[in-house]
Design an enzyme around this catalytic site. Structure first.
Site, PDB file in Angstrom:
ATOM      1  N   CYS A   1      -2.480  -3.427   8.809  1.00 40.93           N
ATOM      2  CA  CYS A   1      -2.350  -1.655   9.211  1.00 40.93           C
ATOM      3  C   CYS A   1      -1.735  -1.885  10.119  1.00 40.93           C
ATOM      4  O   CYS A   1      -0.717  -1.309  10.759  1.00 40.93           O
ATOM      5  CB  CYS A   1      -3.302  -0.715   8.879  1.00 40.93           C
ATOM      6  SG  CYS A   1      -4.463  -0.943   7.685  1.00 40.93           S
TER       7      CYS A   1
ATOM      8  N   CYS B   1       0.694  -1.437  -0.040  1.00 41.91           N
ATOM      9  CA  CYS B   1       0.041   0.195  -0.159  1.00 41.91           C
ATOM     10  C   CYS B   1       0.615   1.571  -0.185  1.00 41.91           C
ATOM     11  O   CYS B   1       0.522   2.444  -0.160  1.00 41.91           O
ATOM     12  CB  CYS B   1      -0.980   0.069   1.362  1.00 41.91           C
ATOM     13  SG  CYS B   1       0.046  -0.065   2.565  1.00 41.91           S
TER      14      CYS B   1
HETATM   15 FE1  FES Z   1      -1.929   0.730   4.435  1.00 38.64          FE
HETATM   16 FE2  FES Z   1      -3.026   0.416   6.228  1.00 38.64          FE
HETATM   17  S1  FES Z   1      -3.420   0.100   4.239  1.00 38.64           S
HETATM   18  S2  FES Z   1      -1.756   0.727   6.516  1.00 38.64           S
END
Ligand code: FES
Length: 147
Positions: A105, A36
């Site tokens: 996360c 991400c």
């Molecule tokens: Fe990357 Fe939450 S989407 S840490």
């Protein structure tokens, strides 16, 4: 599909605790999630084995901010030995839960604390406890995250 967050997650997201940088930190850790692209940096000031102060900067999603905020609250004022035992599960529980696709996360928050502790032990010339050596893993495996 809309995600439901607990009141506590929303509260920590809106008013994150301990945001910033510690100039006199003696343990600093930075971790990132390659998938991400979120990044978390954790600063610790340890004195006489106690985490006197902790701050963080997170460039990431709301759950990353909420989990790092809660992680700092859980370790502030605690002995380093207790902070070593911090798990992402404890952070998630303290926040009243997270949607399954957001659990990774919280893993980032645990890794940031462990990375800062690892740096602290190394600076002190002490052996790095194995709890700091978080294994590299793919947090997104099986989490259903679309990122
Ligand atoms: Fe990357 Fe939450 S989407 S840490």
């Amino acid at each position: 599909m809309a995600m439901t967050y607990s009141e506590k997650v929303m509260e920590h997201f809106r008013n994150p605790r301990n945001v910033g940088k510690l100039e006199d930190a003696n343990g600093v850790g930075e971790v990132g999630n390659a998938v991400c692209g979120d990044i978390m940096k954790m600063y610790l000031k340890v004195k006489d084995g106690i985490i006197e102060d902790v701050k963080f900067n997170t460039f990431g999603c709301g759950s990353a901010i909420a989990t790092s905020s809660m992680a700092t609250e859980l370790i502030k004022g605690q002995p380093v030995g207790d902070a070593l035992k911090l798990t992402n599960k404890a952070v998630v529980e303290a926040l009243g839960g997270l949607p399954p696709v957001k659990i990774h996360c919280s893993v980032l928050a645990e890794e940031a604390v462990k990375a800062a502790l690892k740096d602290y032990y190394e600076r002190q010339g002490l052996p790095v406890p194995e709890e700091c050596l978080v294994e590299e893993h793919d947090e997104h495996e099986g989490c259903g995250c679309s990122l």
